[in-house]
Write an enzyme that holds these catalytic residues in place. Structure first.
Site, PDB file in Angstrom:
ATOM      1  N   LYS A  22      -8.722  14.046  -2.569  1.00  0.00           N
ATOM      2  CA  LYS A  22     -10.068  14.379  -3.051  1.00  0.00           C
ATOM      3  C   LYS A  22     -10.393  13.615  -4.328  1.00  0.00           C
ATOM      4  O   LYS A  22     -11.467  13.036  -4.462  1.00  0.00           O
ATOM      5  CB  LYS A  22     -10.155  15.884  -3.324  1.00  0.00           C
ATOM      6  CG  LYS A  22     -11.393  16.298  -4.099  1.00  0.00           C
ATOM      7  CD  LYS A  22     -11.426  17.777  -4.378  1.00  0.00           C
ATOM      8  CE  LYS A  22     -10.752  18.206  -5.639  1.00  0.00           C
ATOM      9  NZ  LYS A  22     -11.502  17.954  -6.894  1.00  0.00           N
ATOM     10  N   ASN A  23      -9.461  13.613  -5.272  1.00  0.00           N
ATOM     11  CA  ASN A  23      -9.758  13.024  -6.584  1.00  0.00           C
ATOM     12  C   ASN A  23      -9.805  11.499  -6.554  1.00  0.00           C
ATOM     13  O   ASN A  23     -10.234  10.874  -7.517  1.00  0.00           O
ATOM     14  CB  ASN A  23      -8.733  13.486  -7.631  1.00  0.00           C
ATOM     15  CG  ASN A  23      -8.965  14.928  -8.034  1.00  0.00           C
ATOM     16  OD1 ASN A  23      -9.946  15.544  -7.629  1.00  0.00           O
ATOM     17  ND2 ASN A  23      -8.055  15.480  -8.824  1.00  0.00           N
ATOM     18  N   CYS A 121     -15.089  23.451 -12.280  1.00  0.00           N
ATOM     19  CA  CYS A 121     -14.121  24.543 -12.425  1.00  0.00           C
ATOM     20  C   CYS A 121     -14.244  25.185 -13.805  1.00  0.00           C
ATOM     21  O   CYS A 121     -14.478  24.492 -14.790  1.00  0.00           O
ATOM     22  CB  CYS A 121     -12.704  24.005 -12.306  1.00  0.00           C
ATOM     23  SG  CYS A 121     -12.145  23.744 -10.638  1.00  0.00           S
ATOM     24  N   ARG A 126     -14.321  21.398 -21.099  1.00  0.00           N
ATOM     25  CA  ARG A 126     -14.433  20.131 -20.385  1.00  0.00           C
ATOM     26  C   ARG A 126     -15.656  19.301 -20.779  1.00  0.00           C
ATOM     27  O   ARG A 126     -16.563  19.077 -19.980  1.00  0.00           O
ATOM     28  CB  ARG A 126     -14.422  20.361 -18.874  1.00  0.00           C
ATOM     29  CG  ARG A 126     -13.167  21.039 -18.417  1.00  0.00           C
ATOM     30  CD  ARG A 126     -13.072  21.130 -16.918  1.00  0.00           C
ATOM     31  NE  ARG A 126     -12.553  19.924 -16.312  1.00  0.00           N
ATOM     32  CZ  ARG A 126     -12.244  19.826 -15.027  1.00  0.00           C
ATOM     33  NH1 ARG A 126     -12.411  20.831 -14.225  1.00  0.00           N
ATOM     34  NH2 ARG A 126     -11.767  18.698 -14.547  1.00  0.00           N
ATOM     35  N   ASP A 310      -2.695  19.852 -12.312  1.00  0.00           N
ATOM     36  CA  ASP A 310      -3.174  20.349 -11.018  1.00  0.00           C
ATOM     37  C   ASP A 310      -2.067  20.958 -10.158  1.00  0.00           C
ATOM     38  O   ASP A 310      -2.342  21.468  -9.069  1.00  0.00           O
ATOM     39  CB  ASP A 310      -3.871  19.221 -10.240  1.00  0.00           C
ATOM     40  CG  ASP A 310      -5.272  18.932 -10.782  1.00  0.00           C
ATOM     41  OD1 ASP A 310      -5.753  19.685 -11.649  1.00  0.00           O
ATOM     42  OD2 ASP A 310      -5.883  17.944 -10.328  1.00  0.00           O
ATOM     43  N   ARG A 402     -13.086  23.538  -1.586  1.00  0.00           N
ATOM     44  CA  ARG A 402     -13.416  22.351  -2.386  1.00  0.00           C
ATOM     45  C   ARG A 402     -12.298  21.318  -2.327  1.00  0.00           C
ATOM     46  O   ARG A 402     -12.556  20.131  -2.512  1.00  0.00           O
ATOM     47  CB  ARG A 402     -13.639  22.739  -3.862  1.00  0.00           C
ATOM     48  CG  ARG A 402     -14.855  23.599  -4.092  1.00  0.00           C
ATOM     49  CD  ARG A 402     -15.113  23.760  -5.573  1.00  0.00           C
ATOM     50  NE  ARG A 402     -15.110  22.461  -6.216  1.00  0.00           N
ATOM     51  CZ  ARG A 402     -14.864  22.259  -7.513  1.00  0.00           C
ATOM     52  NH1 ARG A 402     -14.611  23.276  -8.288  1.00  0.00           N
ATOM     53  NH2 ARG A 402     -14.887  21.051  -8.020  1.00  0.00           N
TER      54      ARG A 402
HETATM   55  C1  UD1 Z   1      -9.517  15.013 -13.341  1.00  0.00           C
HETATM   56  C2  UD1 Z   1      -9.281  15.656 -12.010  1.00  0.00           C
HETATM   57  C3  UD1 Z   1      -8.749  17.071 -12.204  1.00  0.00           C
HETATM   58  C4  UD1 Z   1      -7.499  17.045 -13.092  1.00  0.00           C
HETATM   59  C5  UD1 Z   1      -7.778  16.287 -14.370  1.00  0.00           C
HETATM   60  C6  UD1 Z   1      -6.521  16.095 -15.220  1.00  0.00           C
HETATM   61  C7  UD1 Z   1     -10.967  14.634 -10.620  1.00  0.00           C
HETATM   62  C8  UD1 Z   1     -12.222  14.772  -9.849  1.00  0.00           C
HETATM   63  N1  UD1 Z   1     -10.539  15.704 -11.280  1.00  0.00           N
HETATM   64  O1  UD1 Z   1     -10.511  15.773 -14.009  1.00  0.00           O
HETATM   65  O2  UD1 Z   1      -8.422  17.592 -10.913  1.00  0.00           O
HETATM   66  O3  UD1 Z   1      -7.138  18.365 -13.398  1.00  0.00           O
HETATM   67  O4  UD1 Z   1      -8.303  14.985 -14.085  1.00  0.00           O
HETATM   68  O5  UD1 Z   1      -5.532  15.464 -14.485  1.00  0.00           O
HETATM   69  O6  UD1 Z   1     -10.333  13.591 -10.609  1.00  0.00           O
HETATM   70  N2  UD1 Z   1     -11.933  15.591 -22.164  1.00  0.00           N
HETATM   71  C9  UD1 Z   1     -12.661  15.525 -23.325  1.00  0.00           C
HETATM   72  N3  UD1 Z   1     -13.758  14.709 -23.356  1.00  0.00           N
HETATM   73  C10 UD1 Z   1     -14.147  13.949 -22.286  1.00  0.00           C
HETATM   74  C11 UD1 Z   1     -13.374  14.022 -21.103  1.00  0.00           C
HETATM   75  C12 UD1 Z   1     -12.272  14.849 -21.068  1.00  0.00           C
HETATM   76  O7  UD1 Z   1     -12.359  16.194 -24.308  1.00  0.00           O
HETATM   77  O8  UD1 Z   1     -15.142  13.226 -22.371  1.00  0.00           O
HETATM   78  C13 UD1 Z   1     -10.749  16.491 -22.118  1.00  0.00           C
HETATM   79  C14 UD1 Z   1     -10.923  17.608 -21.079  1.00  0.00           C
HETATM   80  O9  UD1 Z   1     -11.632  18.685 -21.616  1.00  0.00           O
HETATM   81  C15 UD1 Z   1      -9.483  17.947 -20.772  1.00  0.00           C
HETATM   82  C16 UD1 Z   1      -8.781  16.593 -20.862  1.00  0.00           C
HETATM   83  O10 UD1 Z   1      -9.635  15.755 -21.635  1.00  0.00           O
HETATM   84  O11 UD1 Z   1      -8.962  18.813 -21.726  1.00  0.00           O
HETATM   85  C17 UD1 Z   1      -8.495  15.917 -19.530  1.00  0.00           C
HETATM   86  O12 UD1 Z   1      -9.692  15.820 -18.796  1.00  0.00           O
HETATM   87  P1  UD1 Z   1      -9.951  14.646 -17.755  1.00  0.00           P
HETATM   88  O13 UD1 Z   1      -8.746  13.803 -17.625  1.00  0.00           O
HETATM   89  O14 UD1 Z   1     -11.240  13.987 -18.105  1.00  0.00           O
HETATM   90  O15 UD1 Z   1     -10.160  15.439 -16.407  1.00  0.00           O
HETATM   91  P2  UD1 Z   1     -11.260  15.203 -15.296  1.00  0.00           P
HETATM   92  O16 UD1 Z   1     -11.490  13.742 -15.112  1.00  0.00           O
HETATM   93  O17 UD1 Z   1     -12.409  16.095 -15.529  1.00  0.00           O
END
Ligand code: UD1
Length: 423
Positions: A22-23, A121, A126, A310, A402
């Protein structure tokens, strides 16, 4: 709302075909926005999140169709030759956070994008600040109004050097998809290294993008004026594979995970082996089995190649049934222990202290009515139900839809007593 009923205590035996990730599929579908030519993706999982993204991309004007043999290989052909809108509305973005990834490619190809601030989620605040700061570094002007991100770059994006404040998966993907069509060279420092990013880089490269540093935390992108169409087979879902690996172990069974790749699961495999679980690479994937009692192992989640957040909730089920105590620390997301109260209702002994959970192993879990709260927490409750004595009913299973393709069928084929109840 549908629920799932499990009668636990049966060892699972058999094969499970691992679906496309999915990701990986979500950013790959979005990458089709970068070219007017068709992008054909195969092994696209049939999931609610994919349906949501299909709807969003269709609203932007992307033509999405299954080829004649589509069902054989779960293929989709995406054509972004006639984009009619650059607005991603709240109604769709709120259902799936990954929608924010349309920002980079829309901005790079059309010079503008308006995207609702995402929901997704409920596992922490986030934010998307890293995505936005990176796009600004590439020359975008960004404003936030009425819950929407307005981004514009009328003269196109310009390559730049940018250090991500944290190795965010989504921000790395967004910036990659912006930089491939920016003018000049972009260097991303502290980039995320998840295998799904490597999969995206392979597809972008096949579309004509020039990216150096694959698998490293420093990506060097030489912007191109145009990309072209390609075909790409999506990687197998390492989180789905990990979930079924734990299903085999926690029930004392043996399951072969067809298509699973050991290199993508190196850290969890090390943890499971320490816990006494047998994990073998086979010609078809991975074979996971467990005979004796599981031993406790401490673990801390980290960005890849660390232990994946995850798989934290699912691994907690193993530790809940292990001999001894395990400390599980979550460092990637805040508020990612929502499964703990539900596991406690099934007899688990878990103490929470901020981002740490002390899990004291018990001999058995007992079935109970429980509630799914987010995607991975839901799969942890399924695992607990499979291992528990008696009946477990999990409500709000739309979270599972999902991210897990045909979960009930796949587990049922391995001997689980599991059924979906319409309601
Ligand atoms: C992706 C995955 C999710 C997985 C996560 C971490 C997808 C669709 N989802 O989510 O399943 O759990 O990676 O492996 O691929 N953060 C910030 N600012 C930002 C972006 C992120 O502070 O602009 C923080 C987030 O709040 C979190 C951390 O960074 O604490 C990691 O988030 P991130 O790696 O961005 O996760 P996703 O891409 O949302």
């Amino acid at each position: 709302m549908d629920s799932i009923r499990i009668r636990g205590g049966r060892p699972l035996h058999g094969d499970v075909e691992i679906s496309g990730a999915k990701n990986a599929a979500l950013p790959l579908m979005i990458a089709a926005l970068l070219t007017s030519e068709p992008v054909t993706l195969s092994r696209v999982p049939k999931l609610a999140d994919i349906a949501t993204l299909t709807k969003l991309l269709s609203e932007l004007g992307v033509d999405i169709a299954a080829p004649d043999n589509g069902d054989a290989d779960h293929s989709l052909i995406l054509r972004a030759g006639n984009i009619t809108s650059t607005v991603a509305p709240y109604e769709l973005v709120r259902r799936m956070r990954a929608s924010v990834l349309v920002l980079g490619p829309l901005l790079a190809r059309f010079g503008e994008a308006t995207v609702s601030l995402p929901g997704g989620c409920a596992i922490g605040t986030r934010p998307v600040d890293i995505h936005l700061a990176g796009l600004e570094r590439l020359g975008a002007q960004i404003s936030l109004e009425d819950g929407y991100i307005h981004a514009s770059a009328p003269d196109g994006l310009k390559g730049a050097e940018y250090h991500l404040a944290a190795p965010s998966v989504g921000a790395t993907e967004n910036l990659l998809m912006a930089a491939v069509l920016a003018e000049g060279e972009t260097v991303l420092h502290n980039a995320a290294r998840e295998p799904e990013i490597t999969d995206l880089i392979h597809c972008l490269s096949a579309m004509g993008a020039v990216i150096d540093g694959t698998d490293s935390d420093c990506l060097r992108i030489t912007g191109q004026t145009k990309l072209h169409g390609t075909g790409h087979r999506i990687m197998a879902d390492r989180i789905e594979a990990g979930t079924y690996a734990i299903a085999a172990a926690v029930t004392g069974g043996a399951v072969e995970l067809l298509g699973a790749r050991a290199p993508h699961l190196e850290t969890p495999i090390e943890c499971w082996r320490q816990a006494g679980i047998t994990v073998e690479e086979t010609a078809r994937g991975l074979r996971v089995s467990s005979a004796g009692r599981i031993q406790s192992v401490n673990l801390t989640t980290h960005p890849y190649p660390g232990f994946p957040t995850d798989l934290q909730a699912q691994t907690m089920v193993l530790m809940a049934l292990a001999e001894g105590s395990a400390l599980i620390s979550e460092t990637v997301f805040e508020n990612r222990f929502m499964h703990v109260p539900e596991l406690s209702r099934m007899g688990a002994d878990i103490e929470l202290h901020g981002g740490n959970a002390l899990v004291r192993g018990v001999k058995a879990l007992r079935g109970a009515p429980v509630m799914a709260t987010d995607l991975r927490a839901s799969s942890c409750l399924v695992l607990a139900g499979l291992a528990a004595e008696g009946e477990t009913i999990i409500s709000r299973v739309y979270h599972l839809d999902r991210g897990y393709e045909r979960l009930v069928d796949k587990l049922g084929a391995c001997g689980a007593k599991i059924e979906r109840l319409a309601g």
